[in-house]
Design a protein around this motif. Sequence first.
Motif, PDB file in Angstrom:
ATOM      1  N   CYS A   2       0.799  -1.218   0.000  1.00  0.00           N
ATOM      2  CA  CYS A   2       0.000   0.000   0.000  1.00  0.00           C
ATOM      3  C   CYS A   2       0.834   1.272   0.000  1.00  0.00           C
ATOM      4  N   ILE A   3       2.141   1.179   0.187  1.00  0.00           N
ATOM      5  CA  ILE A   3       3.014   2.341   0.184  1.00  0.00           C
ATOM      6  C   ILE A   3       3.920   2.219  -1.037  1.00  0.00           C
ATOM      7  N   ARG A   4       3.792   3.154  -1.955  1.00  0.00           N
ATOM      8  CA  ARG A   4       4.460   3.026  -3.243  1.00  0.00           C
ATOM      9  C   ARG A   4       5.928   3.438  -3.221  1.00  0.00           C
ATOM     10  N   GLU A  30       2.765  -4.252   5.505  1.00  0.00           N
ATOM     11  CA  GLU A  30       2.874  -5.212   4.406  1.00  0.00           C
ATOM     12  C   GLU A  30       2.135  -6.501   4.745  1.00  0.00           C
ATOM     13  N   MET A  31       2.286  -6.951   5.990  1.00  0.00           N
ATOM     14  CA  MET A  31       1.596  -8.164   6.421  1.00  0.00           C
ATOM     15  C   MET A  31       0.083  -7.943   6.420  1.00  0.00           C
ATOM     16  N   LEU A  32      -0.364  -6.805   6.950  1.00  0.00           N
ATOM     17  CA  LEU A  32      -1.801  -6.531   7.002  1.00  0.00           C
ATOM     18  C   LEU A  32      -2.405  -6.437   5.604  1.00  0.00           C
ATOM     19  N   SER A  33      -1.624  -5.985   4.639  1.00  0.00           N
ATOM     20  CA  SER A  33      -2.143  -5.905   3.270  1.00  0.00           C
ATOM     21  C   SER A  33      -2.374  -7.297   2.677  1.00  0.00           C
ATOM     22  N   GLU A  34      -1.771  -8.309   3.264  1.00  0.00           N
ATOM     23  CA  GLU A  34      -1.916  -9.681   2.770  1.00  0.00           C
ATOM     24  C   GLU A  34      -2.997 -10.475   3.512  1.00  0.00           C
ATOM     25  N   VAL A  35      -3.640  -9.876   4.515  1.00  0.00           N
ATOM     26  CA  VAL A  35      -4.706 -10.572   5.249  1.00  0.00           C
ATOM     27  C   VAL A  35      -5.842 -10.895   4.278  1.00  0.00           C
ATOM     28  N   GLY A  36      -6.268 -12.136   4.308  1.00  0.00           N
ATOM     29  CA  GLY A  36      -7.328 -12.597   3.423  1.00  0.00           C
ATOM     30  C   GLY A  36      -6.803 -13.121   2.102  1.00  0.00           C
ATOM     31  N   VAL A  37      -5.531 -12.888   1.821  1.00  0.00           N
ATOM     32  CA  VAL A  37      -4.924 -13.373   0.581  1.00  0.00           C
ATOM     33  C   VAL A  37      -3.944 -14.494   0.918  1.00  0.00           C
ATOM     34  N   ARG A  57       4.996   7.084  15.808  1.00  0.00           N
ATOM     35  CA  ARG A  57       5.216   8.145  14.811  1.00  0.00           C
ATOM     36  C   ARG A  57       5.524   7.556  13.428  1.00  0.00           C
ATOM     37  N   VAL A  58       6.272   6.483  13.399  1.00  0.00           N
ATOM     38  CA  VAL A  58       6.574   5.839  12.120  1.00  0.00           C
ATOM     39  C   VAL A  58       5.309   5.201  11.554  1.00  0.00           C
ATOM     40  N   LEU A  59       4.517   4.549  12.414  1.00  0.00           N
ATOM     41  CA  LEU A  59       3.250   3.979  11.964  1.00  0.00           C
ATOM     42  C   LEU A  59       2.337   5.061  11.411  1.00  0.00           C
ATOM     43  N   GLN A  60       2.313   6.205  12.069  1.00  0.00           N
ATOM     44  CA  GLN A  60       1.467   7.305  11.600  1.00  0.00           C
ATOM     45  C   GLN A  60       1.926   7.778  10.226  1.00  0.00           C
ATOM     46  N   GLU A  61       3.211   7.967  10.060  1.00  0.00           N
ATOM     47  CA  GLU A  61       3.740   8.417   8.767  1.00  0.00           C
ATOM     48  C   GLU A  61       3.403   7.423   7.660  1.00  0.00           C
ATOM     49  N   LEU A  62       3.614   6.148   7.941  1.00  0.00           N
ATOM     50  CA  LEU A  62       3.315   5.127   6.944  1.00  0.00           C
ATOM     51  C   LEU A  62       1.823   5.040   6.661  1.00  0.00           C
ATOM     52  N   ARG A  63       1.013   5.157   7.702  1.00  0.00           N
ATOM     53  CA  ARG A  63      -0.442   5.120   7.510  1.00  0.00           C
ATOM     54  C   ARG A  63      -0.905   6.267   6.635  1.00  0.00           C
ATOM     55  N   GLU A  64      -0.315   7.431   6.821  1.00  0.00           N
ATOM     56  CA  GLU A  64      -0.689   8.602   6.023  1.00  0.00           C
ATOM     57  C   GLU A  64      -0.353   8.419   4.541  1.00  0.00           C
ATOM     58  N   HIS A  65       0.637   7.605   4.237  1.00  0.00           N
ATOM     59  CA  HIS A  65       1.036   7.379   2.851  1.00  0.00           C
ATOM     60  C   HIS A  65       0.471   6.075   2.276  1.00  0.00           C
ATOM     61  N   CYS A  66      -0.253   5.346   3.071  1.00  0.00           N
ATOM     62  CA  CYS A  66      -0.820   4.076   2.629  1.00  0.00           C
ATOM     63  C   CYS A  66      -2.044   4.341   1.757  1.00  0.00           C
ATOM     64  N   THR A  67      -2.105   3.684   0.609  1.00  0.00           N
ATOM     65  CA  THR A  67      -3.217   3.889  -0.323  1.00  0.00           C
ATOM     66  C   THR A  67      -4.296   2.817  -0.202  1.00  0.00           C
ATOM     67  N   SER A  68      -4.110   1.857   0.679  1.00  0.00           N
ATOM     68  CA  SER A  68      -5.075   0.765   0.837  1.00  0.00           C
ATOM     69  C   SER A  68      -5.980   1.018   2.037  1.00  0.00           C
ATOM     70  N   VAL A  72      -5.307   0.186   6.214  1.00  0.00           N
ATOM     71  CA  VAL A  72      -5.438   1.208   7.258  1.00  0.00           C
ATOM     72  C   VAL A  72      -6.486   0.792   8.275  1.00  0.00           C
ATOM     73  N   ARG A  73      -7.613   0.297   7.814  1.00  0.00           N
ATOM     74  CA  ARG A  73      -8.665  -0.138   8.744  1.00  0.00           C
ATOM     75  C   ARG A  73      -8.216  -1.312   9.599  1.00  0.00           C
ATOM     76  N   LEU A  74      -7.512  -2.259   8.993  1.00  0.00           N
ATOM     77  CA  LEU A  74      -6.987  -3.387   9.768  1.00  0.00           C
ATOM     78  C   LEU A  74      -5.968  -2.914  10.791  1.00  0.00           C
ATOM     79  N   LEU A  75      -5.118  -1.968  10.418  1.00  0.00           N
ATOM     80  CA  LEU A  75      -4.146  -1.426  11.365  1.00  0.00           C
ATOM     81  C   LEU A  75      -4.849  -0.836  12.580  1.00  0.00           C
ATOM     82  N   LEU A  76      -5.865  -0.043  12.348  1.00  0.00           N
ATOM     83  CA  LEU A  76      -6.591   0.570  13.459  1.00  0.00           C
ATOM     84  C   LEU A  76      -7.327  -0.482  14.291  1.00  0.00           C
ATOM     85  N   GLN A  77      -7.920  -1.469  13.621  1.00  0.00           N
ATOM     86  CA  GLN A  77      -8.648  -2.524  14.340  1.00  0.00           C
ATOM     87  C   GLN A  77      -7.722  -3.367  15.201  1.00  0.00           C
ATOM     88  N   VAL A  78      -6.656  -3.901  14.619  1.00  0.00           N
ATOM     89  CA  VAL A  78      -5.768  -4.762  15.394  1.00  0.00           C
ATOM     90  C   VAL A  78      -4.985  -3.945  16.418  1.00  0.00           C
TER      91      VAL A  78
END
Length: 91
Positions: A2-4, A30-37, A57-68, A72-78
């Motif tokens: 999700c981060i290009r 990267e792992m969360l983007s593979e959930v369900g696959v 802070r690193v999670l926040q930066e990456l979340r802000e640049h994530c296009t999936s 993002v929803r899985l990150l917040l949920q887990v």
Amino acid sequence: MCIRDRRHAAPFADGSEAPRVSAPERALLEMLSEVGVRQSLQEARELVESSHSLRARVLQELREHCTSVKTVRLLLQVGREGELTLSLLPI
């Protein structure tokens, strides 16, 4: 993924030919983007619960640049379920 760009992914060793290795926070996304696959949700939850050194802070930066949206929803949920310190991660 999700981060290009190559944010928080550094060469494994010196040299331009070295493979890039993700920081733990990027690896989590990267792992969360593979959930369900290729990754089960239960295993993702267990990995998050055992992750104590993630930098908010690193999670926040990456979340802000994530296009999936899914990632993002899985990150917040887990994060809530695993009681991660995600106070810096606005919804």
